[in-house]
Design a protein around this motif. Structure first.
Motif, PDB file in Angstrom:
ATOM      1  N   THR A 286       0.831  -1.198   0.000  1.00 49.27           N
ATOM      2  CA  THR A 286       0.000   0.000   0.000  1.00 49.27           C
ATOM      3  C   THR A 286       0.867   1.250   0.000  1.00 49.27           C
TER       4      THR A 286
ATOM      5  N   ASP B 188      -0.455   5.413 -10.284  1.00 48.32           N
ATOM      6  CA  ASP B 188      -1.647   4.616 -10.582  1.00 48.32           C
ATOM      7  C   ASP B 188      -1.508   3.929 -11.937  1.00 48.32           C
TER       8      ASP B 188
ATOM      9  N   ARG C 217      -1.969  -1.276  -3.473  1.00 52.14           N
ATOM     10  CA  ARG C 217      -3.129  -0.449  -3.172  1.00 52.14           C
ATOM     11  C   ARG C 217      -2.700   1.019  -3.083  1.00 52.14           C
TER      12      ARG C 217
ATOM     13  N   GLY D 157      -3.831   4.696  -1.400  1.00 48.04           N
ATOM     14  CA  GLY D 157      -4.650   5.331  -0.374  1.00 48.04           C
ATOM     15  C   GLY D 157      -4.336   6.803  -0.253  1.00 48.04           C
TER      16      GLY D 157
ATOM     17  N   GLU E 200      -9.494   5.381  -8.549  1.00 48.34           N
ATOM     18  CA  GLU E 200     -10.036   4.247  -7.798  1.00 48.34           C
ATOM     19  C   GLU E 200      -9.175   3.896  -6.589  1.00 48.34           C
TER      20      GLU E 200
ATOM     21  N   ASP F 130      -7.975   2.671  -3.028  1.00 53.95           N
ATOM     22  CA  ASP F 130      -8.430   1.525  -2.253  1.00 53.95           C
ATOM     23  C   ASP F 130      -8.820   1.895  -0.826  1.00 53.95           C
TER      24      ASP F 130
END
Length: 177
Positions: free
Chosen positions: A75, A108, A121, A123, A147, A149
Protein backbone atom coordinates in the motif's frame (compact mmCIF):
# COMPACT_ATOMS: atom_id res chain seq x y z
CA UNK A 1 19.52 11.69 11.58
CA UNK A 2 18.46 8.56 9.73
CA UNK A 3 18.52 5.05 11.09
CA UNK A 4 21.84 3.27 10.65
CA UNK A 5 22.15 0.31 8.31
CA UNK A 6 23.19 -1.79 11.30
CA UNK A 7 20.06 -0.81 13.23
CA UNK A 8 17.84 -1.60 10.24
CA UNK A 9 19.55 -4.97 9.77
CA UNK A 10 19.09 -5.76 13.46
CA UNK A 11 15.38 -4.86 13.36
CA UNK A 12 14.92 -6.84 10.17
CA UNK A 13 16.69 -9.90 11.60
CA UNK A 14 14.53 -9.77 14.71
CA UNK A 15 11.12 -8.89 13.27
CA UNK A 16 10.77 -9.33 9.50
CA UNK A 17 10.51 -13.15 9.62
CA UNK A 18 7.36 -12.82 11.77
CA UNK A 19 5.73 -10.06 9.70
CA UNK A 20 3.63 -9.89 6.56
CA UNK A 21 4.24 -6.16 5.99
CA UNK A 22 6.59 -3.42 7.13
CA UNK A 23 5.19 0.10 7.31
CA UNK A 24 7.28 3.22 6.96
CA UNK A 25 5.76 6.46 8.19
CA UNK A 26 6.69 9.26 10.52
CA UNK A 27 6.96 12.95 11.15
CA UNK A 28 8.77 13.73 7.96
CA UNK A 29 9.10 12.03 4.61
CA UNK A 30 10.04 8.32 4.87
CA UNK A 31 11.45 8.29 1.33
CA UNK A 32 13.95 11.05 2.23
CA UNK A 33 16.62 8.59 3.30
CA UNK A 34 19.95 7.83 1.70
CA UNK A 35 20.03 5.58 -1.33
CA UNK A 36 22.08 3.13 0.71
CA UNK A 37 19.48 2.85 3.48
CA UNK A 38 16.62 2.64 0.97
CA UNK A 39 18.43 -0.08 -0.96
CA UNK A 40 19.03 -2.06 2.22
CA UNK A 41 15.36 -1.82 3.18
CA UNK A 42 14.20 -2.92 -0.27
CA UNK A 43 16.65 -5.84 -0.27
CA UNK A 44 15.54 -6.98 3.20
CA UNK A 45 11.86 -6.71 2.28
CA UNK A 46 12.53 -8.80 -0.83
CA UNK A 47 14.72 -11.34 0.96
CA UNK A 48 12.42 -11.75 3.95
CA UNK A 49 9.30 -11.89 1.77
CA UNK A 50 7.40 -9.12 3.53
CA UNK A 51 5.44 -6.38 1.86
CA UNK A 52 6.21 -2.70 2.18
CA UNK A 53 3.62 -0.08 3.08
CA UNK A 54 4.38 3.63 3.14
CA UNK A 55 2.74 6.93 3.99
CA UNK A 56 4.31 9.69 1.93
CA UNK A 57 3.83 13.35 1.13
CA UNK A 58 4.43 12.29 -2.47
CA UNK A 59 7.46 14.44 -3.24
CA UNK A 60 9.89 11.53 -3.64
CA UNK A 61 7.55 8.74 -4.64
CA UNK A 62 8.67 8.55 -8.26
CA UNK A 63 12.29 8.24 -7.11
CA UNK A 64 11.56 5.43 -4.64
CA UNK A 65 8.64 3.49 -6.14
CA UNK A 66 10.41 2.02 -9.13
CA UNK A 67 9.38 -1.00 -11.23
CA UNK A 68 11.60 -3.22 -9.04
CA UNK A 69 9.84 -1.99 -5.87
CA UNK A 70 6.31 -2.24 -7.27
CA UNK A 71 5.94 -6.01 -6.62
CA UNK A 72 7.08 -5.50 -3.01
CA UNK A 73 4.61 -2.72 -2.29
CA UNK A 74 1.37 -3.52 -0.54
CA UNK A 75 0.00 0.00 0.00
CA UNK A 76 1.11 3.52 -0.83
CA UNK A 77 -0.80 6.15 1.13
CA UNK A 78 -0.39 9.76 0.06
CA UNK A 79 -0.93 12.42 2.70
CA UNK A 80 -2.86 15.41 1.35
CA UNK A 81 -4.09 18.32 3.46
CA UNK A 82 -5.76 20.57 0.93
CA UNK A 83 -7.92 20.31 -2.14
CA UNK A 84 -6.92 23.66 -3.65
CA UNK A 85 -3.50 24.90 -4.68
CA UNK A 86 -3.65 27.61 -2.03
CA UNK A 87 -4.56 25.39 0.91
CA UNK A 88 -2.33 22.52 -0.16
CA UNK A 89 0.64 24.85 -0.63
CA UNK A 90 0.08 26.48 2.75
CA UNK A 91 0.13 23.12 4.55
CA UNK A 92 2.87 21.56 2.42
CA UNK A 93 5.54 24.26 2.42
CA UNK A 94 4.64 25.74 -0.95
CA UNK A 95 4.32 22.41 -2.76
CA UNK A 96 1.90 22.27 -5.68
CA UNK A 97 -1.17 20.05 -5.61
CA UNK A 98 -1.06 19.72 -9.39
CA UNK A 99 2.46 18.25 -9.21
CA UNK A 100 1.41 15.78 -6.52
CA UNK A 101 -1.61 14.65 -8.49
CA UNK A 102 0.60 14.11 -11.56
CA UNK A 103 2.92 11.86 -9.51
CA UNK A 104 -0.02 9.95 -8.03
CA UNK A 105 -1.56 9.51 -11.48
CA UNK A 106 1.79 8.18 -12.79
CA UNK A 107 1.91 5.73 -9.86
CA UNK A 108 -1.65 4.62 -10.58
CA UNK A 109 -0.84 4.05 -14.25
CA UNK A 110 2.29 2.08 -13.31
CA UNK A 111 0.47 -0.12 -10.82
CA UNK A 112 -2.24 -0.89 -13.39
CA UNK A 113 0.31 -1.60 -16.13
CA UNK A 114 2.52 -3.73 -13.88
CA UNK A 115 0.66 -6.95 -14.68
CA UNK A 116 0.93 -7.97 -11.04
CA UNK A 117 -1.71 -10.40 -9.82
CA UNK A 118 -1.91 -8.36 -6.63
CA UNK A 119 -1.41 -4.76 -7.58
CA UNK A 120 -0.32 -2.28 -4.90
CA UNK A 121 -3.13 -0.45 -3.17
CA UNK A 122 -3.42 3.34 -3.33
CA UNK A 123 -4.65 5.33 -0.37
CA UNK A 124 -5.04 8.92 0.70
CA UNK A 125 -4.73 10.44 4.14
CA UNK A 126 -6.24 13.81 5.12
CA UNK A 127 -5.82 15.81 8.32
CA UNK A 128 -9.10 17.57 9.05
CA UNK A 129 -8.57 21.29 9.66
CA UNK A 130 -10.66 24.42 9.70
CA UNK A 131 -9.28 25.68 6.39
CA UNK A 132 -9.50 22.41 4.45
CA UNK A 133 -12.65 20.63 5.64
CA UNK A 134 -14.82 22.16 2.93
CA UNK A 135 -12.33 21.11 0.23
CA UNK A 136 -12.47 17.43 1.15
CA UNK A 137 -15.53 16.42 -0.94
CA UNK A 138 -14.11 18.09 -4.05
CA UNK A 139 -10.76 16.38 -3.54
CA UNK A 140 -12.44 12.98 -3.22
CA UNK A 141 -14.29 13.60 -6.48
CA UNK A 142 -11.03 14.65 -8.13
CA UNK A 143 -9.19 11.45 -7.18
CA UNK A 144 -12.15 9.08 -7.71
CA UNK A 145 -10.99 8.16 -11.26
CA UNK A 146 -7.82 6.71 -9.68
CA UNK A 147 -10.04 4.25 -7.80
CA UNK A 148 -8.19 4.56 -4.49
CA UNK A 149 -8.43 1.52 -2.25
CA UNK A 150 -8.61 3.42 1.02
CA UNK A 151 -9.00 6.83 2.55
CA UNK A 152 -8.06 7.96 6.06
CA UNK A 153 -9.03 11.16 7.78
CA UNK A 154 -8.08 12.31 11.23
CA UNK A 155 -8.31 15.38 13.37
CA UNK A 156 -5.31 17.66 13.65
CA UNK A 157 -3.19 16.90 16.69
CA UNK A 158 -2.06 20.26 18.03
CA UNK A 159 1.69 20.02 18.63
CA UNK A 160 2.36 23.73 18.18
CA UNK A 161 0.32 26.62 19.51
CA UNK A 162 0.44 28.25 16.07
CA UNK A 163 -1.82 25.50 14.66
CA UNK A 164 -4.41 25.52 17.45
CA UNK A 165 -6.78 27.76 15.43
CA UNK A 166 -6.88 25.05 12.70
CA UNK A 167 -8.21 22.38 15.06
CA UNK A 168 -11.85 21.45 14.56
CA UNK A 169 -11.89 18.89 17.35
CA UNK A 170 -14.35 21.03 19.30
CA UNK A 171 -16.44 21.86 16.19
CA UNK A 172 -18.41 18.66 15.42
CA UNK A 173 -20.86 20.57 13.21
CA UNK A 174 -18.03 21.14 10.69
CA UNK A 175 -17.23 17.43 10.50
CA UNK A 176 -20.64 15.85 10.95
CA UNK A 177 -22.69 18.37 9.00
Amino acid sequence: PEMSIEHLEGLADETFPALTAVGIVGRGEPFAVSNRLWGTLVERVRRDRVFLTAVTNGTLMTRRITPEVMPLLETLTVSVDGGSEETFGRHRGGARLEDLLERVTAFDQARRASGLVRRPRLGFSWTLMRDNIEELPGFLEQVAPLEPDLFYSRHLFVFHEATRDQSIHDKPHLVNG
